[in-house]
Design a protein around this motif. Structure first.
Motif, PDB file in Angstrom:
ATOM      1  N   GLN A   1      45.145  -1.195   5.900  1.00 54.47           N
ATOM      2  CA  GLN A   1      46.635  -1.849   5.665  1.00 54.47           C
ATOM      3  C   GLN A   1      46.415  -2.998   4.645  1.00 54.47           C
ATOM      4  OE1 GLN A   1      44.790  -2.530   8.131  1.00 54.47           O
ATOM      5  NE2 GLN A   1      44.361  -4.856   7.797  1.00 54.47           N
TER       6      GLN A   1
ATOM      7  N   ASP B   1      57.984   0.816  16.737  1.00 54.13           N
ATOM      8  CA  ASP B   1      57.159   0.363  15.413  1.00 54.13           C
ATOM      9  C   ASP B   1      55.784   1.361  15.593  1.00 54.13           C
ATOM     10  OD1 ASP B   1      56.797  -0.632  12.841  1.00 54.13           O
ATOM     11  OD2 ASP B   1      56.569  -2.715  13.774  1.00 54.13           O
ATOM     12  N   ASP B   2      55.381   1.129  16.822  1.00 55.71           N
ATOM     13  CA  ASP B   2      54.122   1.927  16.761  1.00 55.71           C
ATOM     14  C   ASP B   2      54.480   3.693  16.509  1.00 55.71           C
ATOM     15  OD1 ASP B   2      52.846  -0.185  17.609  1.00 55.71           O
ATOM     16  OD2 ASP B   2      52.575   0.514  19.528  1.00 55.71           O
TER      17      ASP B   2
ATOM     18  N   PHE C   1      55.094   3.869  12.722  1.00 52.42           N
ATOM     19  CA  PHE C   1      53.998   3.759  11.946  1.00 52.42           C
ATOM     20  C   PHE C   1      53.361   4.837  12.036  1.00 52.42           C
ATOM     21  CE2 PHE C   1      49.475   3.021  12.169  1.00 52.42           C
ATOM     22  CZ  PHE C   1      49.132   2.274  10.887  1.00 52.42           C
ATOM     23  N   ARG C   2      52.963   5.689  13.376  1.00 54.38           N
ATOM     24  CA  ARG C   2      52.100   6.863  13.393  1.00 54.38           C
ATOM     25  C   ARG C   2      52.862   8.245  12.774  1.00 54.38           C
ATOM     26  NH1 ARG C   2      52.206  10.835  17.401  1.00 54.38           N
ATOM     27  NH2 ARG C   2      53.883   9.854  18.508  1.00 54.38           N
TER      28      ARG C   2
ATOM     29  N   GLN D   1      52.181   7.849   9.037  1.00 52.39           N
ATOM     30  CA  GLN D   1      50.873   8.107   8.478  1.00 52.39           C
ATOM     31  C   GLN D   1      50.430   9.424   8.708  1.00 52.39           C
ATOM     32  OE1 GLN D   1      47.671   6.185  10.718  1.00 52.39           O
ATOM     33  NE2 GLN D   1      47.843   7.443  12.271  1.00 52.39           N
TER      34      GLN D   1
ATOM     35  N   ARG E   1      50.057   0.170   5.410  1.00 53.98           N
ATOM     36  CA  ARG E   1      51.189  -0.518   5.834  1.00 53.98           C
ATOM     37  C   ARG E   1      51.211  -2.045   5.235  1.00 53.98           C
ATOM     38  NH1 ARG E   1      54.784  -0.471  10.456  1.00 53.98           N
ATOM     39  NH2 ARG E   1      55.739  -2.473  10.641  1.00 53.98           N
TER      40      ARG E   1
ATOM     41  N   LEU F   1      49.070  -5.866  12.307  1.00 57.13           N
ATOM     42  CA  LEU F   1      49.373  -4.681  13.252  1.00 57.13           C
ATOM     43  C   LEU F   1      49.016  -4.620  14.525  1.00 57.13           C
ATOM     44  CD1 LEU F   1      48.061  -1.931  10.608  1.00 57.13           C
ATOM     45  CD2 LEU F   1      50.148  -3.283  10.482  1.00 57.13           C
TER      46      LEU F   1
ATOM     47  N   MET G   1      49.004   0.563  16.689  1.00 60.73           N
ATOM     48  CA  MET G   1      49.103   1.189  15.119  1.00 60.73           C
ATOM     49  C   MET G   1      47.353   1.227  15.034  1.00 60.73           C
ATOM     50  SD  MET G   1      51.565  -1.300  13.189  1.00 60.73           S
ATOM     51  CE  MET G   1      53.326  -1.408  13.876  1.00 60.73           C
TER      52      MET G   1
ATOM     53  N   GLN H   1      45.578   4.573  13.995  1.00 56.10           N
ATOM     54  CA  GLN H   1      44.541   4.922  12.728  1.00 56.10           C
ATOM     55  C   GLN H   1      43.290   5.619  13.527  1.00 56.10           C
ATOM     56  OE1 GLN H   1      44.599   0.589  11.618  1.00 56.10           O
ATOM     57  NE2 GLN H   1      45.655   1.290   9.581  1.00 56.10           N
TER      58      GLN H   1
END
Length: 486
Positions: A47, A323-324, A327-328, A331, A345, A354, A358, A362
């Motif tokens: 990130q 947000d999680d 984000f997922r 990606q 991000r 993060l 998140m 990753q």
């Protein structure tokens, strides 16, 4: 004057940087991804970070190196391989790398010495850009490069037009190359963060010329000192392509740059997300568009994205659960569409970190990365060409003639005011048809993106350039890795 001062400063500077290094990263010779110099696949997972943000602020004046090291260990435990960092952060007055121009601040040099050493110790790499152009632009009246403060540049709209400023930029780059450029911790150079016509008198005419000048300066110096050079890119604020389409020639096809990177922002979806599905679909579109511009076998990845409008203009931080998932989804859309890794991000959270969710996302993606041979994967985006039997899902994918990645995202089962994907949605069987694969037998590995585990393995046959198979039960989303076995 700056160069003469710099030469004299080297005599009284801190002791020269030295640290155990890491194998250098390079572009794979026959695929649009990265490998290390010893031939191992390497993917940028990470990130944007900053030397003033909570997890790295302990570097300055060595206030808390132990906390910084603990953070870096945490990153490696979650599969993070690199951080995108700016050499200075110009939101305040005490993190300038030079003050005045040509005088490299000892506290900042020591900060970077320590960070390079810690990253080498824990196997992390840095995508480095020499200026924080965002805050430099907004707070120009305070920046040491401002002529009114003794700097070389008469105005921020002349940053990349002024010969004296270009000379100062090269002096900074020279210092960094000489001090840290021999380390494999330096993954790559982002030679200029979000190069923009505004830096050149609102004209794009000199984009290629400036890219050439900066690129040649860094590469020639590295080759002379180390006999090799780190990969190079120049990043771009993505929407600028729509107002200045000629920028694509430099960002995606400049012959001296090694990979392409843009910053994914879109007002209707990414910048102000109203659900977690539309941003993923937009990422798929943006990756496909970027790959259509990018030279064959040149890696591409998004090096900055996030809910910028909500955070910067609305002063709003997304709820963690939302947000999680946002984000997922982004990606996986990035990776499956043909980007290298999952994109980087910009946190856009308060504080700028993060979330644990998140980080887990990753880590779960990193497990999947081992299922593809990136050093030979000559992917093409197939978001439009892959067909599926179930319109309840959006499909993202890329392939060459012996490997493929497919990601399925549920789009018809939404809950919590239609913002999230319903985890209790009934599972559906989905038939998938991937074109352009060589005839033969393929292993289809079904990956649970939320758990980071293999859910199933299937065998499928490709005939007449098309591989068709059925995934028996997909509830929210699922990633698939196809590899030819016979």
């Amino acid at each position: 004057m700056a160069i003469c001062f710099y030469q004299s400063l080297r005599v009284v500077m801190l002791s020269p940087f030295s640290s155990a290094s890491l194998p250098w990263v390079q572009v794979a010779p026959d695929a649009p991804y990265f490998i290390t110099e010893d031939g191992l696949p390497w993917t940028p997972v990470g990130q944007n970070d900053a030397i003033t943000w909570p997890e790295l602020e302990g570097l300055f004046r060595r206030k808390n190196l132990a906390a910084v090291e603990e953070y870096l260990v945490y990153l490696t435990q979650h599969g993070v391989t690199c951080l995108r960092l700016m050499l200075e952060y110009a939101q305040g007055e005490n993190r300038y790398f030079e003050k005045p121009v040509g005088r490299f601040q000892p506290n900042m040099v020591r900060l970077w010495d320590d960070l390079f050493a810690l990253c080498a110790k824990h196997g992390l790499r840095i995508l480095l850009t020499p200026f924080d152009t965002f805050w430099m632009w907004l707070r120009w009246k305070y920046h040491p490069y401002n002529k009114h403060l003794g700097g070389p540049c008469a105005g921020r709209r002349k940053l990349l037009l002024c010969p004296q400023t270009i000379a100062a930029i090269k002096t900074r780059l020279t210092f960094v190359v000489e001090r840290w450029g021999g380390s494999g911790v330096l993954f790559a150079w982002d030679l200029w963060n979000e190069m923009h016509p505004a830096h050149m008198g609102n004209s794009a005419d000199r984009f290629a010329a400036v890219a050439t000048e900066l690129s040649q300066h860094v590469r020639d110096l590295e080759l002379r000192l180390y006999g090799r050079s780190h990969p190079q890119t120049i990043s771009l604020f993505g929407p600028a392509l729509h107002t200045h389409p000629t920028l694509a020639d430099t960002i995606f096809r400049h012959p001296l740059l090694d990979f392409s990177s843009t910053h994914f922002y879109d007002p209707a979806t990414l910048d102000h997300p109203r659900n977690t599905i539309d941003p993923a679909i937009k990422v798929g579109e943006l990756v496909r568009e970027a790959l259509e511009h990018t030279s064959v076998n040149r890696p591409f990845f998004d090096s900055e994205h996030g809910p910028i409008h909500l955070f910067k203009n609305r002063r709003y931080t997304l709820a963690t659960t939302f947000d999680d998932e946002y984000f997922r989804h982004m990606q996986w859309a990035h990776l499956a569409s043909g980007g290298a890794g999952g994109g980087l991000r910009w946190p856009y959270r308060h504080p700028h970190t993060l979330t644990p969710g998140m980080r887990q996302a990753q880590k779960n993606m990193v497990g999947f990365l081992h299922l593809i041979d990136w050093s030979t994967f000559r992917r093409k985006n197939l978001n439009h060409e892959i067909t599926i039997s179930e319109p309840a899902f959006a499909v993202f994918g890329c392939a060459d003639d012996t490997q493929a990645i497919v990601w399925l995202l549920r789009q018809n089962a939404r809950y919590q005011r239609k913002r999230l994907v319903d985890p209790a949605a009934p599972p559906l069987a989905v038939q998938v048809q991937v074109p352009f694969l060589k005839d033969g037998t393929y292993l289809v590995q079904v990956w649970d993106t939320q758990e980071g585990t293999m859910q199933n393995q299937l065998r499928a046959e490709s005939r007449d350039g098309s591989c068709t198979f059925t995934v028996p039960a997909v509830r929210t989303d699922m990633a698939l890795a196809l590899t030819r076995t016979a």
